[in-house]
Design a protein around this motif. Structure first.
Motif, mmCIF file in Angstrom:
data_model
loop_
_atom_site.group_PDB
_atom_site.id
_atom_site.type_symbol
_atom_site.label_atom_id
_atom_site.label_comp_id
_atom_site.label_asym_id
_atom_site.label_seq_id
_atom_site.Cartn_x
_atom_site.Cartn_y
_atom_site.Cartn_z
ATOM 1 N N HIS A 20 -41.383 -41.919 59.080
ATOM 2 C CA HIS A 20 -41.505 -41.140 57.847
ATOM 3 C C HIS A 20 -42.964 -40.826 57.564
ATOM 4 C CE1 HIS A 20 -37.624 -43.201 57.330
ATOM 5 N NE2 HIS A 20 -37.292 -42.086 56.708
ATOM 6 N N GLY A 21 -43.182 -39.715 56.887
ATOM 7 C CA GLY A 21 -44.527 -39.328 56.474
ATOM 8 C C GLY A 21 -44.838 -39.814 55.075
ATOM 9 N N ASP A 22 -45.971 -39.351 54.579
ATOM 10 C CA ASP A 22 -46.423 -39.692 53.235
ATOM 11 C C ASP A 22 -45.667 -38.851 52.203
ATOM 12 O OD1 ASP A 22 -48.343 -41.444 54.300
ATOM 13 O OD2 ASP A 22 -49.855 -39.847 54.404
ATOM 14 N N TRP A 23 -45.656 -39.352 50.986
ATOM 15 C CA TRP A 23 -45.039 -38.619 49.889
ATOM 16 C C TRP A 23 -45.930 -37.468 49.454
ATOM 17 C CZ3 TRP A 23 -40.128 -39.543 49.015
ATOM 18 C CH2 TRP A 23 -39.601 -40.807 49.270
ATOM 19 N N LEU A 24 -45.303 -36.356 49.074
ATOM 20 C CA LEU A 24 -45.993 -35.171 48.569
ATOM 21 C C LEU A 24 -45.342 -34.770 47.256
ATOM 22 C CD1 LEU A 24 -47.898 -32.618 49.054
ATOM 23 C CD2 LEU A 24 -45.813 -31.539 49.951
ATOM 24 N N LEU A 67 -37.758 -26.212 52.763
ATOM 25 C CA LEU A 67 -37.707 -25.990 54.211
ATOM 26 C C LEU A 67 -39.087 -25.648 54.762
ATOM 27 C CD1 LEU A 67 -35.830 -25.675 56.723
ATOM 28 C CD2 LEU A 67 -35.638 -23.252 56.094
ATOM 29 N N SER A 68 -39.844 -24.842 54.036
ATOM 30 C CA SER A 68 -41.156 -24.415 54.529
ATOM 31 C C SER A 68 -42.184 -25.542 54.558
ATOM 32 C CB SER A 68 -41.690 -23.252 53.687
ATOM 33 O OG SER A 68 -42.165 -23.698 52.434
ATOM 34 N N LEU A 69 -41.930 -26.638 53.865
ATOM 35 C CA LEU A 69 -42.842 -27.783 53.888
ATOM 36 C C LEU A 69 -42.732 -28.585 55.189
ATOM 37 C CD1 LEU A 69 -42.405 -29.144 50.249
ATOM 38 C CD2 LEU A 69 -44.340 -27.826 51.162
ATOM 39 N N ILE A 70 -41.650 -28.381 55.927
ATOM 40 C CA ILE A 70 -41.394 -29.189 57.118
ATOM 41 C C ILE A 70 -42.541 -29.163 58.127
ATOM 42 C CG2 ILE A 70 -39.923 -29.343 59.181
ATOM 43 C CD1 ILE A 70 -37.510 -28.988 57.309
ATOM 44 N N PRO A 71 -43.083 -28.011 58.522
ATOM 45 C CA PRO A 71 -44.177 -28.055 59.502
ATOM 46 C C PRO A 71 -45.375 -28.875 59.034
ATOM 47 C CG PRO A 71 -43.315 -25.834 59.337
ATOM 48 C CD PRO A 71 -42.675 -26.634 58.221
ATOM 49 N N MET A 72 -45.755 -28.719 57.767
ATOM 50 C CA MET A 72 -46.891 -29.471 57.240
ATOM 51 C C MET A 72 -46.602 -30.976 57.221
ATOM 52 S SD MET A 72 -48.683 -29.276 53.478
ATOM 53 C CE MET A 72 -47.211 -29.848 52.645
ATOM 54 N N LEU A 73 -45.412 -31.334 56.752
ATOM 55 C CA LEU A 73 -45.061 -32.756 56.667
ATOM 56 C C LEU A 73 -44.852 -33.373 58.048
ATOM 57 C CD1 LEU A 73 -42.576 -32.551 53.654
ATOM 58 C CD2 LEU A 73 -44.937 -33.391 53.609
ATOM 59 N N ALA A 74 -44.349 -32.606 58.996
ATOM 60 C CA ALA A 74 -44.078 -33.118 60.342
ATOM 61 C C ALA A 74 -45.357 -33.471 61.090
ATOM 62 C CB ALA A 74 -43.264 -32.112 61.143
ATOM 63 N N LYS A 75 -46.460 -32.810 60.765
ATOM 64 C CA LYS A 75 -47.741 -33.102 61.429
ATOM 65 C C LYS A 75 -48.162 -34.553 61.232
ATOM 66 C CE LYS A 75 -49.708 -28.480 61.163
ATOM 67 N NZ LYS A 75 -50.797 -27.675 60.592
ATOM 68 N N GLN A 76 -47.650 -35.193 60.184
ATOM 69 C CA GLN A 76 -47.983 -36.587 59.918
ATOM 70 C C GLN A 76 -47.240 -37.543 60.848
ATOM 71 O OE1 GLN A 76 -46.898 -37.419 55.887
ATOM 72 N NE2 GLN A 76 -48.118 -35.749 55.053
ATOM 73 N N ILE A 77 -46.164 -37.070 61.465
ATOM 74 C CA ILE A 77 -45.267 -37.956 62.204
ATOM 75 C C ILE A 77 -45.563 -37.984 63.694
ATOM 76 C CG2 ILE A 77 -42.857 -38.505 62.713
ATOM 77 C CD1 ILE A 77 -43.471 -38.719 59.767
ATOM 78 N N PHE A 78 -45.723 -36.799 64.296
ATOM 79 C CA PHE A 78 -45.953 -36.800 65.743
ATOM 80 C C PHE A 78 -46.697 -35.565 66.198
ATOM 81 C CE2 PHE A 78 -42.270 -34.066 65.684
ATOM 82 C CZ PHE A 78 -42.290 -33.340 66.872
ATOM 83 N N GLN A 79 -47.279 -35.695 67.383
ATOM 84 C CA GLN A 79 -47.884 -34.554 68.059
ATOM 85 C C GLN A 79 -47.670 -34.734 69.553
ATOM 86 O OE1 GLN A 79 -52.064 -34.970 66.878
ATOM 87 N NE2 GLN A 79 -52.609 -35.368 69.004
ATOM 88 N N VAL A 80 -47.711 -33.629 70.269
ATOM 89 C CA VAL A 80 -47.532 -33.646 71.717
ATOM 90 C C VAL A 80 -48.813 -33.121 72.344
ATOM 91 C CG1 VAL A 80 -46.131 -32.880 73.660
ATOM 92 C CG2 VAL A 80 -45.071 -33.181 71.407
ATOM 93 N N ASP A 81 -49.451 -33.953 73.146
ATOM 94 C CA ASP A 81 -50.673 -33.560 73.835
ATOM 95 C C ASP A 81 -50.345 -32.937 75.189
ATOM 96 O OD1 ASP A 81 -52.175 -34.528 71.732
ATOM 97 O OD2 ASP A 81 -52.717 -36.405 72.728
ATOM 98 N N ASN A 82 -51.330 -32.285 75.752
ATOM 99 C CA ASN A 82 -51.233 -31.689 77.087
ATOM 100 C C ASN A 82 -50.124 -30.651 77.198
ATOM 101 O OD1 ASN A 82 -53.437 -33.183 78.303
ATOM 102 N ND2 ASN A 82 -52.116 -34.964 78.009
ATOM 103 N N VAL A 83 -49.990 -29.842 76.151
ATOM 104 C CA VAL A 83 -49.118 -28.670 76.180
ATOM 105 C C VAL A 83 -49.979 -27.470 75.772
ATOM 106 C CG1 VAL A 83 -46.971 -29.905 75.687
ATOM 107 C CG2 VAL A 83 -48.318 -29.013 73.793
ATOM 108 N N THR A 84 -49.559 -26.291 76.195
ATOM 109 C CA THR A 84 -50.276 -25.079 75.801
ATOM 110 C C THR A 84 -50.039 -24.789 74.328
ATOM 111 O OG1 THR A 84 -49.995 -24.198 78.017
ATOM 112 C CG2 THR A 84 -50.575 -22.635 76.305
ATOM 113 N N MET A 85 -48.756 -24.898 73.912
ATOM 114 C CA MET A 85 -48.398 -24.660 72.514
ATOM 115 C C MET A 85 -46.951 -25.013 72.278
ATOM 116 S SD MET A 85 -47.880 -20.502 72.287
ATOM 117 C CE MET A 85 -49.473 -20.127 72.965
ATOM 118 N N GLY A 86 -46.601 -25.126 71.009
ATOM 119 C CA GLY A 86 -45.216 -25.264 70.598
ATOM 120 C C GLY A 86 -44.816 -23.998 69.855
#
Length: 150
Positions: A20-24, A67-86
């Motif tokens: 889980h991420g932080d509260w907003l 729904l639009s908050l999901i990308p911002m909130l998801a950045k707190q949970i995980f990231q994938v390195d060594n990819v060109t992009m998502g």
């Protein structure tokens, strides 16, 4: 924050809940800005006086704002390195089981539902659950599909 070193490591997390991420806090200013950006000025979102006498006793966030908050909130949970992009590939399912009253705090929980090999990388289905502090029902449950390119 969970950091996946590469797409193979991400594949191994299929079925895992990543946390889980932080509260907003969802403020009236954020709701008003969303209304201005989308042109959705329905009174239940922007008219505090009228909403006070409405079904929720106050203004509520737009479902699509949540729904639009999901990308911002998801950045707190995980990231994938060594990819060109998502790349946002779309949504399988979106539900809004509960409204988000102004002043509420929300956070996100994330689960990796599926990982499929694609010639250009991996297609990942992620379940996002937007929780409301003090509420048993989530504000939003959405399955998004992301195409990660090598």
């Amino acid at each position: 924050m969970r950091i996946f070193a590469d797409l193979d490591e991400l594949s191994a997390a299929k079925g895992e809940h990543l946390g889980h991420g932080d509260w907003l806090e969802v403020t009236q200013d954020r709701i008003d800005q969303f209304a201005d950006a989308t042109g959705d000025h329905q009174w239940i979102h922007v008219d505090a006086g009228r909403a006070k006498d409405g079904p929720f006793g106050t203004t509520i966030a737009h479902g699509y704002l949540t729904l639009s908050l999901i990308p911002m909130l998801a950045k707190q949970i995980f990231q994938v390195d060594n990819v060109t992009m998502g790349i946002n590939y779309g949504l399988n399912k979106v539900r809004f089981p509960s409204v988000v009253p102004v002043g509420s705090r929300v956070r996100i929980g994330i689960e990796i539902v599926d990982v499929t090999d694609r010639p250009e990388g991996k297609q990942v289905t992620v379940r996002h659950t937007v929780e409301i502090d003090g509420n048993d029902k989530p504000a939003c449950v959405a399955e998004s599909i992301v195409l990660y390119l090598r």
